[in-house]
Scaffold this motif. Structure first.
Motif, mmCIF file in Angstrom:
data_model
loop_
_atom_site.group_PDB
_atom_site.id
_atom_site.type_symbol
_atom_site.label_atom_id
_atom_site.label_comp_id
_atom_site.label_asym_id
_atom_site.label_seq_id
_atom_site.Cartn_x
_atom_site.Cartn_y
_atom_site.Cartn_z
ATOM 1 N N GLY A 1 88.175 11.982 21.842
ATOM 2 C CA GLY A 1 87.130 12.977 21.641
ATOM 3 C C GLY A 1 85.756 12.498 22.051
ATOM 4 N N ASP A 2 85.600 11.196 22.285
ATOM 5 C CA ASP A 2 84.295 10.676 22.697
ATOM 6 C C ASP A 2 83.945 11.157 24.104
ATOM 7 O OD1 ASP A 2 84.028 9.353 20.353
ATOM 8 O OD2 ASP A 2 84.211 7.325 21.174
ATOM 9 N N LEU B 1 95.111 1.604 21.896
ATOM 10 C CA LEU B 1 95.760 1.456 20.598
ATOM 11 C C LEU B 1 96.656 2.668 20.327
ATOM 12 C CD1 LEU B 1 92.793 0.035 18.505
ATOM 13 C CD2 LEU B 1 94.398 -1.142 20.015
ATOM 14 N N VAL B 2 97.428 2.548 19.267
ATOM 15 C CA VAL B 2 98.429 3.578 18.963
ATOM 16 C C VAL B 2 97.791 4.955 18.791
ATOM 17 C CG1 VAL B 2 100.120 4.323 17.247
ATOM 18 C CG2 VAL B 2 100.016 1.922 17.939
ATOM 19 N N ASN B 3 96.612 4.990 18.159
ATOM 20 C CA ASN B 3 95.979 6.295 17.908
ATOM 21 C C ASN B 3 95.114 6.769 19.084
ATOM 22 O OD1 ASN B 3 93.839 4.586 17.720
ATOM 23 N ND2 ASN B 3 93.295 5.092 15.605
ATOM 24 N N GLY B 4 95.195 6.084 20.225
ATOM 25 C CA GLY B 4 94.473 6.535 21.413
ATOM 26 C C GLY B 4 93.125 5.867 21.615
ATOM 27 N N GLN B 5 92.675 5.075 20.654
ATOM 28 C CA GLN B 5 91.408 4.368 20.844
ATOM 29 C C GLN B 5 91.562 3.354 21.986
ATOM 30 O OE1 GLN B 5 91.235 3.002 16.752
ATOM 31 N NE2 GLN B 5 89.328 4.110 16.440
ATOM 32 N N ILE B 6 90.509 3.267 22.790
ATOM 33 C CA ILE B 6 90.532 2.318 23.905
ATOM 34 C C ILE B 6 89.511 1.222 23.616
ATOM 35 C CG2 ILE B 6 90.282 2.037 26.408
ATOM 36 C CD1 ILE B 6 90.590 5.123 26.606
ATOM 37 N N GLN B 7 89.993 0.006 23.497
ATOM 38 C CA GLN B 7 89.093 -1.129 23.288
ATOM 39 C C GLN B 7 88.705 -1.673 24.658
ATOM 40 O OE1 GLN B 7 90.412 -2.797 18.912
ATOM 41 N NE2 GLN B 7 91.177 -3.854 20.717
ATOM 42 N N VAL B 8 87.407 -1.666 24.925
ATOM 43 C CA VAL B 8 86.915 -2.045 26.246
ATOM 44 C C VAL B 8 86.126 -3.347 26.140
ATOM 45 C CG1 VAL B 8 85.527 -1.335 28.222
ATOM 46 C CG2 VAL B 8 86.734 0.391 26.859
ATOM 47 N N ARG B 9 86.439 -4.287 27.007
ATOM 48 C CA ARG B 9 85.678 -5.549 27.067
ATOM 49 C C ARG B 9 85.002 -5.644 28.431
ATOM 50 N NH1 ARG B 9 89.142 -10.452 27.706
ATOM 51 N NH2 ARG B 9 88.401 -10.373 29.837
ATOM 52 N N GLN B 10 83.672 -5.678 28.401
ATOM 53 C CA GLN B 10 82.925 -5.851 29.651
ATOM 54 C C GLN B 10 82.512 -7.317 29.778
ATOM 55 O OE1 GLN B 10 79.775 -3.028 31.167
ATOM 56 N NE2 GLN B 10 78.460 -4.777 30.725
ATOM 57 N N ASP B 11 82.893 -7.930 30.878
ATOM 58 C CA ASP B 11 82.581 -9.335 31.105
ATOM 59 C C ASP B 11 81.342 -9.452 31.985
ATOM 60 O OD1 ASP B 11 85.024 -9.386 29.919
ATOM 61 O OD2 ASP B 11 86.009 -10.627 31.439
ATOM 62 N N THR B 12 80.421 -10.298 31.577
ATOM 63 C CA THR B 12 79.273 -10.644 32.416
ATOM 64 C C THR B 12 79.515 -12.043 32.967
ATOM 65 O OG1 THR B 12 77.785 -9.279 31.101
ATOM 66 C CG2 THR B 12 76.780 -10.985 32.481
ATOM 67 N N ILE B 13 79.551 -12.135 34.273
ATOM 68 C CA ILE B 13 79.943 -13.387 34.924
ATOM 69 C C ILE B 13 78.764 -13.943 35.717
ATOM 70 C CG2 ILE B 13 81.600 -14.437 36.526
ATOM 71 C CD1 ILE B 13 83.214 -11.692 35.933
ATOM 72 N N ILE B 14 78.461 -15.203 35.471
ATOM 73 C CA ILE B 14 77.415 -15.895 36.218
ATOM 74 C C ILE B 14 78.098 -16.822 37.220
ATOM 75 C CG2 ILE B 14 75.364 -17.365 36.085
ATOM 76 C CD1 ILE B 14 75.043 -14.761 34.561
ATOM 77 N N GLN C 1 87.609 5.915 32.203
ATOM 78 C CA GLN C 1 87.730 7.383 32.254
ATOM 79 C C GLN C 1 89.145 7.799 32.618
ATOM 80 O OE1 GLN C 1 84.703 9.365 34.588
ATOM 81 N NE2 GLN C 1 83.092 7.988 33.883
ATOM 82 N N ARG C 2 89.737 7.062 33.553
ATOM 83 C CA ARG C 2 91.110 7.411 33.962
ATOM 84 C C ARG C 2 92.086 7.246 32.799
ATOM 85 N NH1 ARG C 2 89.515 4.868 38.802
ATOM 86 N NH2 ARG C 2 90.412 2.871 38.182
ATOM 87 N N ILE C 3 91.896 6.184 32.032
ATOM 88 C CA ILE C 3 92.782 5.969 30.876
ATOM 89 C C ILE C 3 92.563 7.064 29.836
ATOM 90 C CG2 ILE C 3 93.301 4.414 28.957
ATOM 91 C CD1 ILE C 3 92.531 2.092 30.829
ATOM 92 N N ALA C 4 91.287 7.383 29.578
ATOM 93 C CA ALA C 4 90.974 8.404 28.573
ATOM 94 C C ALA C 4 91.573 9.753 28.961
ATOM 95 C CB ALA C 4 89.459 8.517 28.409
ATOM 96 N N LYS C 5 91.565 10.029 30.256
ATOM 97 C CA LYS C 5 92.096 11.315 30.726
ATOM 98 C C LYS C 5 93.577 11.457 30.362
ATOM 99 C CE LYS C 5 92.029 14.215 34.866
ATOM 100 N NZ LYS C 5 91.688 14.275 36.302
ATOM 101 N N VAL C 6 94.275 10.338 30.364
ATOM 102 C CA VAL C 6 95.710 10.365 30.044
ATOM 103 C C VAL C 6 95.953 10.255 28.543
ATOM 104 C CG1 VAL C 6 97.884 9.121 30.343
ATOM 105 C CG2 VAL C 6 96.313 9.391 32.284
#
Lengths: 81, 273
Positions: free
Chosen positions: A47-48, A15-28, A58-63
């Motif tokens: 800051g998290d 997002l614009v302010n740097g927040q990263i929205q993460v979606r983890q998919d569980t696949i059967i 982590q790679r995205i957060a680093k940038v």
């Protein structure tokens, strides 16, 4: 017939302010054919601690989580009445 | 002696409809090379299928007009008025028969699902159109308790229950949550309680606070018997803050100490992203 389950990071949105929205998919899968997919979401804010996040996050957060963005996000959290 | 006189046919007697030749065409144009008083075959700027140049003697090859009406195809199922036509396979050359379960589009443009469902892409394509529905998603999230550090798991806090579900429709997210502690770990009890883990970041619209209702609670350590707890997000931050309504003029921050080591809150709310 083999039923297996795996998880993957299905979506990462910055997002614009740097927040990263993460979606983890569980696949059967049944015999390697997907029969179900469910979502679990969370947000990684500037800051998290990201040490427990998926390496791709982590790679995205680093940038994206620059000092300026972390500072701005902390400022936004100042208590208001 | 008998003399048989055969009348010489005249072209004008045979020509019904009458044919005329165009006389005012630009060089290279064939738009009115031949004109008749009945339309036999018309080509315009939209190319129809090619007309065969070597039809068998006695046959006619006629290209489809742009406004021709297809008679439909025969297929399994019941013919449904206004049903959406589907291709059979990926070749694009065969139409699939109608089904009584087919979605329909009325002449007024109303799309109707008589069966089945409407599926959106897994990665939403955002729209800012006021009348456009562009996303639907359901899933889970994990509520966590934190102090000002914003760390929901690194302060040895222990959870007895963490349940979170969400439904997102367009920009509206509806969440339900249950959060019960069995230990506060090293959380700073004098600091405000934060509920982390929201599935989507709330809108950054300035000064927009979005509230959640607390349906039930137990094990709390509130300052007064009739104090109640409310929850809200704030523009641009990704956690929920709490207030305790413990005064006549308003509330105060819902502190970690007031949550307590065995506190449980059940809440729900809707916010926009």
């Amino acid at each position: 017939m083999a039923i297996t389950e795996r998880t993957e990071i299905g979506s990462r949105e910055v997002l614009v302010n740097g927040q990263i929205q993460v979606r983890q998919d569980t696949i059967i899968l049944r015999d390697d054919l997907e029969i179900s997919r469910t979502y679990h979401r969370h947000i990684v804010s500037p800051g998290d601690d990201v040490s427990r996040e998926d390496p791709s996050v982590q790679r995205i957060a680093k940038v994206e989580h620059t000092v300026a963005r972390i500072t701005a996000y902390k400022l936004a959290q100042q208590p208001v009445e | 002696m008998t003399i048989n006189v055969t009348p010489i046919p005249r072209l004008i007697d045979l020509a019904a409809p009458a044919f005329t030749l165009g006389t005012a065409n630009a060089a290279g144009s064939a738009v009115t090379a031949v004109a008749s008083d009945a339309t036999l075959l018309v080509f315009d700027t939209t190319d129809p299928a090619a007309v065969a140049a070597s039809a068998v003697v006695g046959t006619a090859t006629v290209s489809a007009r742009r406004d021709h009406v297809h008679p439909g195809t025969t297929g399994a199922g019941t013919v449904v008025d206004e049903a959406i036509t589907r291709f059979n396979g990926t070749g694009g050359s065969s139409l699939q028969g109608y089904s009584s379960l087919s979605p329909t589009i009325s002449d007024a443009g109303i799309v109707s699902l008589t069966s089945g469902a409407l599926k959106f892409p897994a990665t939403a394509i955002t729209s800012t159109e006021a009348n456009t529905l562009w996303d639907y998603e359901i899933g889970t999230w994990t509520p966590q308790l934190a102090d000002n550090s914003g760390d929901g798991s690194g302060e040895s806090q222990g959870y007895a229950a963490q349940v979170g579900t969400y439904t997102k429709i367009g920009r509206v997210v509806s969440v339900q949550g249950v959060l019960e502690m069995n230990s506060l770990g090293t959380l700073t009890t004098s600091e405000p309680a934060r509920i982390l883990g929201l599935p989507f970041a709330p809108s950054t619209m300035s000064n927009l606070r979005q509230s959640f209702a607390v349906g039930r609670g137990s094990g709390l350590n509130l300052p007064a018997a009739y104090a109640s707890v409310s929850l809200a997000t704030r523009d641009g931050i990704s956690y929920i803050e709490g207030k305790v309504w413990d005064g006549t003029g308003g509330g105060s921050n819902f502190l970690i100490s007031e949550w307590s080591a065995s506190g449980r809150i059940e809440f729900a709310g809707t916010y926009i992203v």
